[in-house]
Design a protein around this motif. Structure first.
Motif, short mmCIF file in Angstrom:
data_model
loop_
_atom_site.label_atom_id
_atom_site.label_comp_id
_atom_site.label_asym_id
_atom_site.label_seq_id
_atom_site.Cartn_x
_atom_site.Cartn_y
_atom_site.Cartn_z
N ARG A 212 66.44 -15.00 20.10
CA ARG A 212 67.61 -14.62 20.91
C ARG A 212 67.27 -14.86 22.37
O ARG A 212 66.52 -14.09 22.98
CB ARG A 212 67.97 -13.16 20.68
CG ARG A 212 68.49 -12.86 19.27
CD ARG A 212 68.80 -11.40 19.09
NE ARG A 212 69.35 -11.11 17.76
CZ ARG A 212 69.57 -9.89 17.30
NH1 ARG A 212 69.28 -8.83 18.06
NH2 ARG A 212 70.06 -9.71 16.08
N GLY A 213 67.84 -15.92 22.88
CA GLY A 213 67.52 -16.27 24.25
C GLY A 213 66.04 -16.61 24.38
O GLY A 213 65.51 -17.42 23.64
N ARG A 214 65.37 -15.96 25.32
CA ARG A 214 63.94 -16.23 25.53
C ARG A 214 63.06 -15.30 24.71
O ARG A 214 61.84 -15.39 24.79
CB ARG A 214 63.61 -16.08 27.02
CG ARG A 214 64.33 -17.07 27.93
CD ARG A 214 63.90 -16.88 29.36
NE ARG A 214 64.55 -17.84 30.26
CZ ARG A 214 64.36 -17.89 31.57
NH1 ARG A 214 63.52 -17.03 32.14
NH2 ARG A 214 64.98 -18.79 32.30
N ARG A 215 63.68 -14.43 23.94
CA ARG A 215 62.91 -13.43 23.21
C ARG A 215 62.86 -13.75 21.72
O ARG A 215 63.84 -14.22 21.15
CB ARG A 215 63.55 -12.04 23.39
CG ARG A 215 62.69 -10.89 22.92
CD ARG A 215 61.86 -10.34 24.05
NE ARG A 215 60.63 -9.74 23.59
CZ ARG A 215 59.86 -8.98 24.36
NH1 ARG A 215 60.19 -8.77 25.62
NH2 ARG A 215 58.75 -8.48 23.90
N SER A 216 61.71 -13.48 21.12
CA SER A 216 61.54 -13.67 19.68
C SER A 216 61.45 -12.31 19.01
O SER A 216 60.83 -11.38 19.54
CB SER A 216 60.25 -14.47 19.42
OG SER A 216 60.10 -14.73 18.04
N TYR A 217 62.08 -12.18 17.85
CA TYR A 217 62.13 -10.91 17.13
C TYR A 217 61.68 -11.12 15.68
O TYR A 217 61.67 -12.24 15.16
CB TYR A 217 63.55 -10.34 17.13
CG TYR A 217 64.09 -10.00 18.49
CD1 TYR A 217 64.10 -8.68 18.97
CD2 TYR A 217 64.60 -11.00 19.32
CE1 TYR A 217 64.61 -8.38 20.22
CE2 TYR A 217 65.11 -10.70 20.57
CZ TYR A 217 65.10 -9.39 21.02
OH TYR A 217 65.59 -9.08 22.27
N LEU A 218 61.34 -10.00 15.05
CA LEU A 218 61.00 -10.03 13.64
C LEU A 218 61.84 -8.99 12.91
O LEU A 218 61.87 -7.82 13.29
CB LEU A 218 59.51 -9.72 13.43
CG LEU A 218 58.99 -9.84 12.00
CD1 LEU A 218 59.11 -11.29 11.52
CD2 LEU A 218 57.53 -9.39 11.91
N ASP A 219 62.54 -9.45 11.87
CA ASP A 219 63.37 -8.57 11.06
C ASP A 219 62.49 -8.03 9.93
O ASP A 219 62.10 -8.77 9.03
CB ASP A 219 64.55 -9.37 10.49
CG ASP A 219 65.54 -8.49 9.72
OD1 ASP A 219 65.20 -7.32 9.46
OD2 ASP A 219 66.62 -8.98 9.39
N VAL A 220 62.15 -6.74 9.99
CA VAL A 220 61.26 -6.15 8.99
C VAL A 220 62.01 -5.11 8.16
O VAL A 220 62.97 -4.50 8.63
CB VAL A 220 60.02 -5.50 9.63
CG1 VAL A 220 59.22 -6.52 10.41
CG2 VAL A 220 60.40 -4.33 10.52
#
Length: 367
Positions: free
Chosen positions: A220-228
């Motif tokens: 999302r944009g410049r950010r990385s996420y993890l769906d746990v």
């Protein structure tokens, strides 16, 4: 896989033979997961936990256990798996010791439980562990007694160990910040560092990290996420530190699906792999002498460090996904109790400050 028991009679989860029954039964079996039962060279051998249970309990008991585990009161997968392991390892073994071929509901009497409890104490089994084993059996019996005719619950209050809730000797140890850094410094390759960083940064549970897939990464944009997927099937989208995201990019390069974390042979990393990795790093870093560094130590350390930094309890509870605020408060109490006790003994030491130097050995060459 061997044929698992079909449900029948009043105990059935749904109507046997129906599509709904098969869907429900397969979902429960899948939830219980696999158990590593051996190795063939470097290849790990797994079997379904439900299948292992079916081999040591009667078919009627197997159906009732599945029904019991389907209750929303036992929603966490780790809890379900622990219950099944307790039944097959402890209570099925005890049933066989008493002369029964398989574990069945109603075969134990209070005298059986009394004898088992006394022997467990003599063998040095921790009170908390004895209490957990008894709770498993008692909960299953109480649930089943509402559906079928059973003798009275064999687990009585007279045999439930009194557990000291203020006992800190069995609490998960916590590493200080510099110790976490020492562990990270022992990483032999980027993957070692990735596992340590991921668990610590997210205060994660090892089951969450191992179950994650490449497709659970979100940009999302410049950010990385993890769906746990956390306990109780709770879905959480957690932001990743930049360095962790970069290490994950390197680890998953060229892959668009499948497990997020792979072992050296290209298989999904499991909790046993992580346990061995952390134990090695902890040993080389010289932390927790006499004990192994575990994934939960990193989680407990992250939670404690957040409290040390003054993060509000409610915020820490939300980040750690503690359902009960008392769990978060427990970390705070243990930390503060330790600090207060240290201050008390340091104050006592000052009483002897003028006497202690008298008996200190003078280093040779400084006389």
């Amino acid at each position: 896989m061997s044929e698992l028991p079909a449900s029948k009679g009043r105990q059935s989860l749904t109507l046997p033979g129906s599509d709904l029954f098969e869907t429900v039964r397969q979902k429960l079996i899948d939830d219980l997961g696999l158990v590593q039962v051996g190795r063939r060279g470097k290849e790990r051998i797994y079997r379904p936990r439900a299948e292992l249970l079916a081999e040591v309990v009667t078919p009627e008991t197997w159906v009732m256990v599945m029904d019991w585990l389907s209750s929303t009161r036992r929603g966490a997968l780790t809890t379900k798996r622990t219950y099944v392991d307790d039944l097959r390892r402890i209570w099925a073994s005890y049933a066989q010791e008493l002369g029964h071929e398989r574990l069945a509901l109603g075969i134990f009497t209070p005298d059986h439980i009394r004898a088992w409890r006394i022997r467990a104490e003599a063998q040095g089994v921790a009170r908390t562990t004895i209490a957990r084993y008894l709770n498993t059996l008692s909960s299953l019996h109480a649930y089943s007694a509402e559906k079928i005719d059973l003798p009275r619950n064999p687990v009585t209050q007279d045999d439930r160990p009194k557990v000291d809730k203020g006992n800190t000797s069995t609490s998960t140890p916590v590493l200080e910040v510099d110790e976490v850094q020492r562990v990270a410094a022992q990483a032999k390759d980027p993957f070692d560092l990735l596992v340590v960083s991921l668990l610590y940064a997210l205060a994660g549970r090892v089951s969450e990290m191992c179950a994650a897939d490449v497709t659970d990464r979100i940009e999302r944009g410049r950010r990385s996420y993890l769906d746990v997927t956390r306990k109780e099937h709770k879905e959480r989208i957690l932001p990743l530190p930049l360095t962790v995201a970069e290490m994950l990019d390197e680890h998953t390069a060229g892959r668009s699906e499948g497990p997020l974390l792979l072992d050296a042979e290209g298989r999904r990393l499991d909790r046993h792999d992580v346990a061995r990795l952390l134990a090695r790093l902890g040993r080389h870093a010289g932390v927790l002498p006499g004990r192994k560094l575990t994934p939960h130590v990193l989680r407990a350390s992250r939670i404690t460090h957040m409290l040390d930094d003054g993060v509000p309890l409610a915020e820490v509870q939300a980040f750690a996904d503690h359902d009960n605020p008392a769990t978060t408060v427990g970390y705070w109490k243990r930390r503060n109790t330790g600090q207060r006790n240290a201050a008390h003994v340091d104050a006592a030491e000052e009483l002897f400050a003028n006497v202690t130097p008298k008996f200190k050995t003078t280093p040779q060459g400084n006389a």
